[in-house]
Design a protein around this motif. Structure first.
Motif, mmCIF file in Angstrom:
data_model
loop_
_atom_site.group_PDB
_atom_site.id
_atom_site.type_symbol
_atom_site.label_atom_id
_atom_site.label_comp_id
_atom_site.label_asym_id
_atom_site.label_seq_id
_atom_site.Cartn_x
_atom_site.Cartn_y
_atom_site.Cartn_z
ATOM 1 N N ALA A 17 -0.681 10.785 -10.516
ATOM 2 C CA ALA A 17 -1.121 10.744 -8.974
ATOM 3 C C ALA A 17 -1.734 10.672 -8.010
ATOM 4 C CB ALA A 17 -0.043 11.341 -8.671
ATOM 5 N N ALA A 18 -2.834 11.427 -8.732
ATOM 6 C CA ALA A 18 -4.176 11.750 -7.959
ATOM 7 C C ALA A 18 -4.897 10.344 -8.575
ATOM 8 C CB ALA A 18 -5.132 12.560 -8.289
ATOM 9 N N TYR A 19 -5.094 10.010 -9.800
ATOM 10 C CA TYR A 19 -5.462 8.310 -10.177
ATOM 11 C C TYR A 19 -4.742 6.869 -9.525
ATOM 12 C CZ TYR A 19 -5.634 11.934 -13.053
ATOM 13 O OH TYR A 19 -5.463 12.866 -14.529
ATOM 14 N N PHE A 20 -3.881 7.196 -8.941
ATOM 15 C CA PHE A 20 -3.270 6.614 -8.297
ATOM 16 C C PHE A 20 -3.089 5.932 -7.399
ATOM 17 C CE2 PHE A 20 1.192 4.599 -6.806
ATOM 18 C CZ PHE A 20 1.028 3.386 -6.697
ATOM 19 N N SER A 21 -3.655 7.060 -6.598
ATOM 20 C CA SER A 21 -4.770 7.211 -5.295
ATOM 21 C C SER A 21 -5.432 6.620 -5.492
ATOM 22 C CB SER A 21 -4.531 8.496 -4.706
ATOM 23 O OG SER A 21 -3.217 8.878 -4.198
ATOM 24 N N VAL A 22 -6.799 6.554 -6.729
ATOM 25 C CA VAL A 22 -8.085 5.566 -6.389
ATOM 26 C C VAL A 22 -7.467 4.380 -6.609
ATOM 27 C CG1 VAL A 22 -9.908 5.984 -8.129
ATOM 28 C CG2 VAL A 22 -8.630 7.687 -8.175
ATOM 29 N N LEU A 23 -6.174 4.092 -7.631
ATOM 30 C CA LEU A 23 -6.050 2.523 -7.612
ATOM 31 C C LEU A 23 -5.536 2.197 -6.393
ATOM 32 C CD1 LEU A 23 -5.079 0.108 -9.877
ATOM 33 C CD2 LEU A 23 -3.009 1.218 -8.781
ATOM 34 N N ARG A 24 -4.804 2.588 -5.846
ATOM 35 C CA ARG A 24 -5.173 2.785 -4.320
ATOM 36 C C ARG A 24 -5.379 2.405 -2.698
ATOM 37 N NH1 ARG A 24 1.538 4.831 -3.092
ATOM 38 N NH2 ARG A 24 0.122 6.815 -2.292
ATOM 39 N N SER A 25 -6.682 2.867 -3.387
ATOM 40 C CA SER A 25 -7.485 2.973 -2.406
ATOM 41 C C SER A 25 -8.515 1.612 -2.711
ATOM 42 C CB SER A 25 -8.671 4.597 -2.279
ATOM 43 O OG SER A 25 -9.187 4.581 -3.752
ATOM 44 N N PHE A 26 -8.607 1.196 -3.352
ATOM 45 C CA PHE A 26 -9.672 -0.762 -3.348
ATOM 46 C C PHE A 26 -7.977 -1.449 -2.480
ATOM 47 C CE2 PHE A 26 -11.367 2.010 -5.771
ATOM 48 C CZ PHE A 26 -12.712 1.930 -5.596
ATOM 49 N N PRO A 27 -7.909 -2.362 -2.018
ATOM 50 C CA PRO A 27 -7.466 -3.697 -1.740
ATOM 51 C C PRO A 27 -7.166 -4.253 -2.506
ATOM 52 C CG PRO A 27 -9.562 -3.830 -0.137
ATOM 53 C CD PRO A 27 -10.261 -2.715 -0.830
ATOM 54 N N GLY A 28 -5.807 -5.296 -2.588
ATOM 55 C CA GLY A 28 -5.492 -5.841 -3.361
ATOM 56 C C GLY A 28 -6.437 -7.202 -3.714
ATOM 57 N N ILE A 29 -6.209 -7.932 -2.393
ATOM 58 C CA ILE A 29 -7.104 -9.486 -1.832
ATOM 59 C C ILE A 29 -7.967 -8.727 -0.718
ATOM 60 C CG2 ILE A 29 -6.166 -11.526 -1.312
ATOM 61 C CD1 ILE A 29 -5.185 -10.852 -3.866
ATOM 62 N N PHE A 30 -9.064 -9.079 -0.772
ATOM 63 C CA PHE A 30 -10.582 -9.380 -0.473
ATOM 64 C C PHE A 30 -10.811 -10.522 0.149
ATOM 65 C CE2 PHE A 30 -14.981 -7.008 0.939
ATOM 66 C CZ PHE A 30 -13.713 -6.398 2.344
ATOM 67 N N LEU A 31 -11.063 -10.787 1.487
ATOM 68 C CA LEU A 31 -11.575 -11.781 1.824
ATOM 69 C C LEU A 31 -11.176 -13.122 0.785
ATOM 70 C CD1 LEU A 31 -15.651 -10.875 2.313
ATOM 71 C CD2 LEU A 31 -13.387 -11.201 3.806
ATOM 72 N N GLY A 32 -9.722 -12.891 0.936
ATOM 73 C CA GLY A 32 -9.085 -14.479 0.455
ATOM 74 C C GLY A 32 -9.152 -13.917 -1.890
ATOM 75 N N ILE A 33 -9.774 -12.992 -1.891
ATOM 76 C CA ILE A 33 -9.810 -13.246 -3.549
ATOM 77 C C ILE A 33 -9.430 -12.438 -3.625
ATOM 78 C CG2 ILE A 33 -11.614 -12.615 -5.188
ATOM 79 C CD1 ILE A 33 -13.567 -13.349 -2.689
ATOM 80 N N ASP A 34 -8.422 -12.079 -5.370
ATOM 81 C CA ASP A 34 -8.319 -10.696 -6.206
ATOM 82 C C ASP A 34 -8.826 -10.495 -6.627
ATOM 83 O OD1 ASP A 34 -6.410 -10.028 -7.283
ATOM 84 O OD2 ASP A 34 -4.942 -11.307 -8.365
ATOM 85 N N ILE A 35 -9.033 -8.888 -6.282
ATOM 86 C CA ILE A 35 -9.962 -8.156 -6.432
ATOM 87 C C ILE A 35 -9.326 -6.750 -6.727
ATOM 88 C CG2 ILE A 35 -12.326 -8.626 -5.502
ATOM 89 C CD1 ILE A 35 -11.793 -6.342 -3.504
ATOM 90 N N ARG A 36 -7.851 -6.934 -7.058
ATOM 91 C CA ARG A 36 -7.222 -6.162 -7.992
ATOM 92 C C ARG A 36 -7.586 -5.394 -9.332
ATOM 93 N NH1 ARG A 36 -1.290 -7.493 -9.770
ATOM 94 N NH2 ARG A 36 -2.722 -9.746 -10.077
ATOM 95 N N LEU A 37 -8.109 -5.939 -9.468
ATOM 96 C CA LEU A 37 -9.173 -5.975 -10.980
ATOM 97 C C LEU A 37 -10.284 -4.643 -10.461
ATOM 98 C CD1 LEU A 37 -9.593 -5.703 -14.027
ATOM 99 C CD2 LEU A 37 -11.836 -7.567 -13.617
#
Ligand code: HEM
Length: 427
Positions: free
Chosen positions: A301-321
């Motif tokens: 879960a701690a690593y999952f929190s790191v993942l979730r702290s980055f927005p999936g879509i930013f200014l219309g661009i997919d930055i999930r990577l």
């Protein structure tokens, strides 16, 4: 010499002439020295071995009754729990054993940070240990799909879809991992095969590597002294005692204590309030409709929190990577510790106040990130349109990486004490 002794010696001689059993026992046990003052943190290694044995033994019995098909996987686990004699004990032992192994491994890794166990000649031992840790995580991830509950299914669906973010080949890689376009019976078959034979073989090889490299370089001591640097005229370390019988007896005491805790949990609280076995996973997988909140096993879960702290879509661009990369980095960064930690001393006992505070803050932050990771992001409401839990996860992520990235400075310029000349006893 009585008749029994004679038989025993003859058998041993016969064996020794063909396989160096006595020589190996001497070199690795009765003439292998470890510090006199090793404390309970040093029991975590043998506890991990004991848990691996429990997991292998219970897993072999589970595999006798489990059916790895979409239609029967969930029901076969129910059948094991309800119908197989002592089946509930075997299934609970496996699930509780996995969670306890991760608790012990986290303590084992934390001990290494306290006593600088990864420094100098122990860096390969550390790298091997980290690879073992990643392999254990892989084993747990593929194993979690097998009960074919709602979280098993949707957890696998979410985590495998992370590979979609890889440029160009993402979709093909996801299909390769799943064996299908979505998690299905084909995924279950390949995860089952990896879980019961592929990854366990790698784990056994890595444990052998771990123990051989440990015996080559020797254990640290809580004082931060190298016992081989202070030897008597026969070359025997003055601050050490033979591993057999002294440490073996102590390790057995630790394993008995662990076993008591293990049985109390298995008998009285195997689900551990939804932490070791999660409520949504008692409902069969439904590919058409997921649970309201998909969350990972507590130890991811701690690593999952790191993942979730980055927005999936930013200014219309997919930055999930970017989130996926940072989540990977949050684990890989541990490998760099031998080079990041520049304390002039090995042990936390002689380290300065800044290092001590950094370690405490890191530990509390890790537990906090774990807590955030198993809860939905909206459980604290929102501020300025951003969920408060996401803001907390971002702060947690910053603290997490700051611990590692600032370490070369705060560990070097911190005020340290000289370690004692010999191991110390508190009476
Ligand atoms: C199934 C997993 C593991 C098993 C069975 C295992 C077993 C052991 C054992 C028996 C010891 C000696 C006793 C002790 O110091 O506790 C040890 C030491 C050590 N292990 Fe592990 N270990 C495992 C995972 C790891 C992991 C994931 C790491 C971290 C990357 C790691 C790093 C170390 C280090 C650095 C030492 C030397 C500690 C020192 O002397 O200060 N181990 N391990």
């Amino acid at each position: 010499m009585n008749k029994f002794d004679k038989y025993y010696h003859n058998c041993l001689e016969w064996f020794d002439a063909r396989f160096p059993i006595t020589k190996m026992f001497r070199e690795q046990m009765s003439e292998y020295y470890a510090g006199k003052s090793l404390n309970w943190w040093y029991l975590t290694g043998s506890m991990a071995i004991a848990l691996i044995i429990i997991l292998f033994a219970s897993g072999i019995i589970l595999a006798m009754h489990y059916i790895p098909t979409e239609e029967e996987a969930f029901l076969s686990i129910e059948y094991i729990r309800r119908e197989v004699p002592l089946g509930y004990l075997i299934q609970y032992s496996h699930a509780v054993g996995a969670s306890l192994l991760f608790i012990i491994i986290y303590l084992h890794i934390f001990r290494a940070i306290l006593y600088g166990s990864y420094r100098g000649k122990r860096n390969l031992l550390w790298i091997g240990g980290m690879i073992l840790f990643f392999t254990l995580m892989g084993e747990s991830f593929v194993g979690y799909l097998l009960p074919w509950g709602q979280l098993s299914y949707w957890g696998a669906q979410v985590i495998t879809s992370m590979a979609e973010t890889i440029p160009f080949f993402g979709d093909s890689i996801v299909t390769l991992i799943r064996g299908d376009y979505a998690v299905s019976g084909a995924t279950l078959n390949r995860f089952y095969s990896l879980h019961i034979i592929g990854i366990p073989l790698v784990i056994l090889i890595l444990i052998a590597f771990h123990l051989i490299s440990l015996h080559e370089v020797g254990s640290t001591t809580p004082e931060g002294l190298e016992i081989n640097e202070n030897v008597d005229e026969n070359g025997v370390p003055k601050d050490g005692v033979p591993f057999f019988p002294y440490h073996v007896v102590k390790d057995l005491w630790g394993i008995s204590l662990l076993f008591t805790i293990f049985l109390i949990i298995v008998f009285f609280a195997p689900e551990m309030f939804g932490l070791f076995m999660e409520a949504p996973n008692f409902t069969p997988a439904n590919p058409a409709s997921g649970p309201d909140h998909v969350f990972p096993l507590w130890y991811f879960a701690a690593y999952f929190s790191v993942l979730r702290s980055f927005p999936g879509i930013f200014l219309g661009i997919d930055i999930r990577l970017i989130g996926v990369i940072f989540m990977g980095l949050s684990q890989i960064v541990f490998i760099l510790l031998p080079w990041l930690d520049r304390r002039p001393v090995l042990s936390i006992r002689s380290s300065g106040p800044i290092f001590k505070i950094a370690v405490i803050v890191f530990a509390i932050n890790f537990i906090f990130m774990t807590y955030l990771g198993i809860n939905p992001t909206n459980f604290w409401g929102s501020v300025w349109g951003i969920e408060t839990a996401v803001i907390a996860a971002r702060i947690g992520t910053l603290v997490y990486f700051a611990f590692f990235l600032l370490m070369p400075w705060y560990s070097k310029y911190d005020k340290t004490k000289l370690p004692p000349p010999r191991v110390v006893y508190k009476k």
